[in-house]
Scaffold this motif. Structure first.
Motif, PDB file in Angstrom:
ATOM      1  N   ILE A 190      41.958   8.521 -19.686  1.00 13.21           N
ATOM      2  CA  ILE A 190      42.679   7.689 -20.653  1.00 13.21           C
ATOM      3  C   ILE A 190      43.172   8.548 -21.812  1.00 13.21           C
ATOM      4  O   ILE A 190      44.311   8.414 -22.273  1.00 13.21           O
ATOM      5  N   GLN A 191      42.325   9.453 -22.256  1.00  7.40           N
ATOM      6  CA  GLN A 191      42.673  10.316 -23.386  1.00  7.40           C
ATOM      7  C   GLN A 191      43.865  11.206 -23.063  1.00  7.40           C
ATOM      8  O   GLN A 191      44.699  11.489 -23.918  1.00  7.40           O
ATOM      9  N   GLN A 192      43.969  11.626 -21.800  1.00  8.45           N
ATOM     10  CA  GLN A 192      45.003  12.561 -21.400  1.00  8.45           C
ATOM     11  C   GLN A 192      46.321  11.891 -21.027  1.00  8.45           C
ATOM     12  O   GLN A 192      47.396  12.399 -21.363  1.00  8.45           O
ATOM     13  N   ILE A 193      46.285  10.761 -20.328  1.00 14.98           N
ATOM     14  CA  ILE A 193      47.519  10.169 -19.806  1.00 14.98           C
ATOM     15  C   ILE A 193      47.776   8.745 -20.290  1.00 14.98           C
ATOM     16  O   ILE A 193      48.798   8.154 -19.945  1.00 14.98           O
ATOM     17  N   GLY A 194      46.851   8.156 -21.077  1.00 14.79           N
ATOM     18  CA  GLY A 194      47.078   6.817 -21.615  1.00 14.79           C
ATOM     19  C   GLY A 194      46.373   5.734 -20.813  1.00 14.79           C
ATOM     20  O   GLY A 194      46.126   5.881 -19.607  1.00 14.79           O
ATOM     21  N   ALA A 195      46.063   4.622 -21.491  1.00 15.39           N
ATOM     22  CA  ALA A 195      45.314   3.538 -20.864  1.00 15.39           C
ATOM     23  C   ALA A 195      46.104   2.851 -19.758  1.00 15.39           C
ATOM     24  O   ALA A 195      45.558   2.478 -18.722  1.00 15.39           O
ATOM     25  N   ALA A 196      47.409   2.672 -19.967  1.00 14.96           N
ATOM     26  CA  ALA A 196      48.218   1.946 -18.988  1.00 14.96           C
ATOM     27  C   ALA A 196      48.289   2.690 -17.659  1.00 14.96           C
ATOM     28  O   ALA A 196      48.059   2.125 -16.595  1.00 14.96           O
ATOM     29  N   LYS A 197      48.594   3.994 -17.725  1.00 18.11           N
ATOM     30  CA  LYS A 197      48.723   4.769 -16.479  1.00 18.11           C
ATOM     31  C   LYS A 197      47.355   4.953 -15.815  1.00 18.11           C
ATOM     32  O   LYS A 197      47.231   4.854 -14.593  1.00 18.11           O
ATOM     33  N   ALA A 198      46.318   5.214 -16.608  1.00 21.45           N
ATOM     34  CA  ALA A 198      44.982   5.411 -16.038  1.00 21.45           C
ATOM     35  C   ALA A 198      44.486   4.154 -15.336  1.00 21.45           C
ATOM     36  O   ALA A 198      43.764   4.222 -14.341  1.00 21.45           O
ATOM     37  N   SER A 199      44.900   2.984 -15.840  1.00 21.28           N
ATOM     38  CA  SER A 199      44.434   1.723 -15.262  1.00 21.28           C
ATOM     39  C   SER A 199      44.917   1.533 -13.834  1.00 21.28           C
ATOM     40  O   SER A 199      44.303   0.780 -13.061  1.00 21.28           O
ATOM     41  N   ILE A 200      46.011   2.197 -13.452  1.00 16.90           N
ATOM     42  CA  ILE A 200      46.512   2.097 -12.083  1.00 16.90           C
ATOM     43  C   ILE A 200      45.434   2.506 -11.088  1.00 16.90           C
ATOM     44  O   ILE A 200      45.316   1.943  -9.997  1.00 16.90           O
ATOM     45  N   PHE A 201      44.621   3.491 -11.468  1.00 17.51           N
ATOM     46  CA  PHE A 201      43.632   4.035 -10.548  1.00 17.51           C
ATOM     47  C   PHE A 201      42.468   3.084 -10.293  1.00 17.51           C
ATOM     48  O   PHE A 201      41.663   3.326  -9.389  1.00 17.51           O
ATOM     49  N   ILE A 202      42.372   2.003 -11.075  1.00 26.58           N
ATOM     50  CA  ILE A 202      41.327   1.018 -10.824  1.00 26.58           C
ATOM     51  C   ILE A 202      41.480   0.422  -9.429  1.00 26.58           C
ATOM     52  O   ILE A 202      40.521  -0.070  -8.840  1.00 26.58           O
ATOM     53  N   ASN A 203      42.689   0.494  -8.877  1.00 21.68           N
ATOM     54  CA  ASN A 203      42.910  -0.034  -7.530  1.00 21.68           C
ATOM     55  C   ASN A 203      42.135   0.734  -6.460  1.00 21.68           C
ATOM     56  O   ASN A 203      41.978   0.240  -5.336  1.00 21.68           O
ATOM     57  N   PHE A 204      41.664   1.931  -6.790  1.00 18.58           N
ATOM     58  CA  PHE A 204      40.833   2.656  -5.829  1.00 18.58           C
ATOM     59  C   PHE A 204      39.454   2.014  -5.675  1.00 18.58           C
ATOM     60  O   PHE A 204      38.772   2.229  -4.666  1.00 18.58           O
ATOM     61  N   MET A 205      39.035   1.245  -6.669  1.00 19.79           N
ATOM     62  CA  MET A 205      37.704   0.645  -6.650  1.00 19.79           C
ATOM     63  C   MET A 205      37.499  -0.294  -5.457  1.00 19.79           C
ATOM     64  O   MET A 205      36.519  -0.146  -4.716  1.00 19.79           O
ATOM     65  N   PRO A 206      38.387  -1.264  -5.218  1.00 24.10           N
ATOM     66  CA  PRO A 206      38.169  -2.132  -4.050  1.00 24.10           C
ATOM     67  C   PRO A 206      38.287  -1.401  -2.723  1.00 24.10           C
ATOM     68  O   PRO A 206      37.638  -1.786  -1.752  1.00 24.10           O
ATOM     69  N   ILE A 207      39.117  -0.348  -2.681  1.00 23.46           N
ATOM     70  CA  ILE A 207      39.221   0.428  -1.436  1.00 23.46           C
ATOM     71  C   ILE A 207      37.882   1.059  -1.104  1.00 23.46           C
ATOM     72  O   ILE A 207      37.381   0.960   0.022  1.00 23.46           O
ATOM     73  N   SER A 208      37.279   1.729  -2.080  1.00 25.32           N
ATOM     74  CA  SER A 208      35.994   2.380  -1.835  1.00 25.32           C
ATOM     75  C   SER A 208      34.911   1.353  -1.542  1.00 25.32           C
ATOM     76  O   SER A 208      34.015   1.601  -0.724  1.00 25.32           O
TER      77      SER A 208
END
Length: 310
Positions: free
Chosen positions: A243-261
């Motif tokens: 979040i610190q490096q690329i921002g909260a909005a862009k980092a939040s996209i990666f939350i979609n990996f959670m249901p996959i795993s």
């Protein structure tokens, strides 16, 4: 930012959010022995014991928090640690997996909207398209390809619990972005977890007893230990750094990996079938993340190249 470093950050975020998926499995095991707030309390009590020595070792010049900073740390602990996890473990105990996954997967939408509203972060067209594509993939995974589940889903009281979890995590991510302007990821995580543990303690005290603790299974305690070390300490720090490096909005996209795993681990450890729709959905999610990140990185890279040539 160099392209190589950006992709390392993306990989780190994917690993962190994928590790969160294991919380679904560990939570299912732990909730068989303990109540929701008790599981959450011991998860973060174990984490905070590890975080403070780690913070003191790694951080030499920690800025002195002001009253406003302490308030923000407390809000992080209340939203992302205490309330979110109480909601999460209640859902683990009572809500169907499909419905829980649907609500949790909607986190990035609210985070992006709140980031645009309160942090003035810009939302690009590629980011929106990538988010839609990723959300479609998540929906495909959790409905096993039967999207008519959306039509047949009835409103229940547990939906309010899940909605509360989504709102709390979105607030946690956005407030975290503000805190990270002054403090490092490990300092922010440590203080947030400390406040959250304090907030969870009275709830755990009300719902459990010594007899309950001594009757807990080894599997339940091992699951809590896993959530303390890997899901909380390691993954939270990586997510905050992202979040610190690329921002909260862009980092939040990666939350979609959670249901996959979560789906993959459910098939491995709980014996649930890994179907073709799961694999198709995973492809959609990965494509969405790539679209919302790589395109913008490419433009930034070109701009930097032009500056060097000028």
């Amino acid at each position: 930012m160099e392209t190589k470093k950006i992709w390392l950050i993306y990989l780190m975020l994917a690993l962190a959010t994928s590790t969160w998926g294991s919380a679904f499995i560990a939570g299912k095991i732990a909730i068989e022995s303990f109540e929701p707030a008790t599981v959450a309390f011991f998860r973060f009590f174990g984490a905070v014991i590890l975080l403070f020595p780690l913070m003191w070792y790694l951080e030499k010049d920690i800025p002195k928090p002001t009253k406003k900073d302490w308030f923000l740390f407390a809000m992080l602990g209340l939203t992302g640690i205490a309330l979110y996890n109480i909601f999460f473990f209640i859902a683990s105990k009572h809500a169907p997996v499909i419905k829980s996954s649907l609500f949790i997967a909607s986190n990035p939408i609210l985070i992006i909207l709140l980031s645009a509203l309160f942090l003035k972060e810009k939302i690009s067209r590629n980011q929106v398209l990538g988010l839609v594509l990723a959300m479609l993939g998540v929906a495909f995974i959790i409905t096993n390809g039967h999207l008519e589940v959306f039509i047949n889903m009835d409103f229940e009281l547990i939906d309010l619990v899940l909605l509360g979890a989504v709102i709390c995590w979105a607030l946690y991510s956005v407030i975290g972005r503000i805190v990270l302007r002054k403090f490092s990821s490990i300092v922010s995580t440590t203080y947030a977890v400390a406040f959250g543990t304090v907030f969870l303690f009275p709830f755990a005290l009300m719902e459990t007893s010594v007899a309950d603790l001594t009757s807990g299974t080894i599997g339940a305690w091992a699951s809590i230990g896993h959530m303390s070390v890997f899901v909380t300490v390691v993954s939270f720090i990586m997510y905050y750094y992202g979040i610190q490096q690329i921002g909260a909005a862009k980092a939040s996209i990666f939350i979609n990996f959670m249901p996959i795993s979560a789906v993959i681990m459910a098939s491995l450890f709980l014996g649930e079938a890994l179907t073709i729709p799961h694999l198709i959905g995973a492809l959609f999610v990965l494509s969405g993340v790539t679209l919302s990140t790589y395109k913008r990185t490419s433009k930034a890279s070109k701009a930097n190249t032009m500056k060097k040539l000028a």
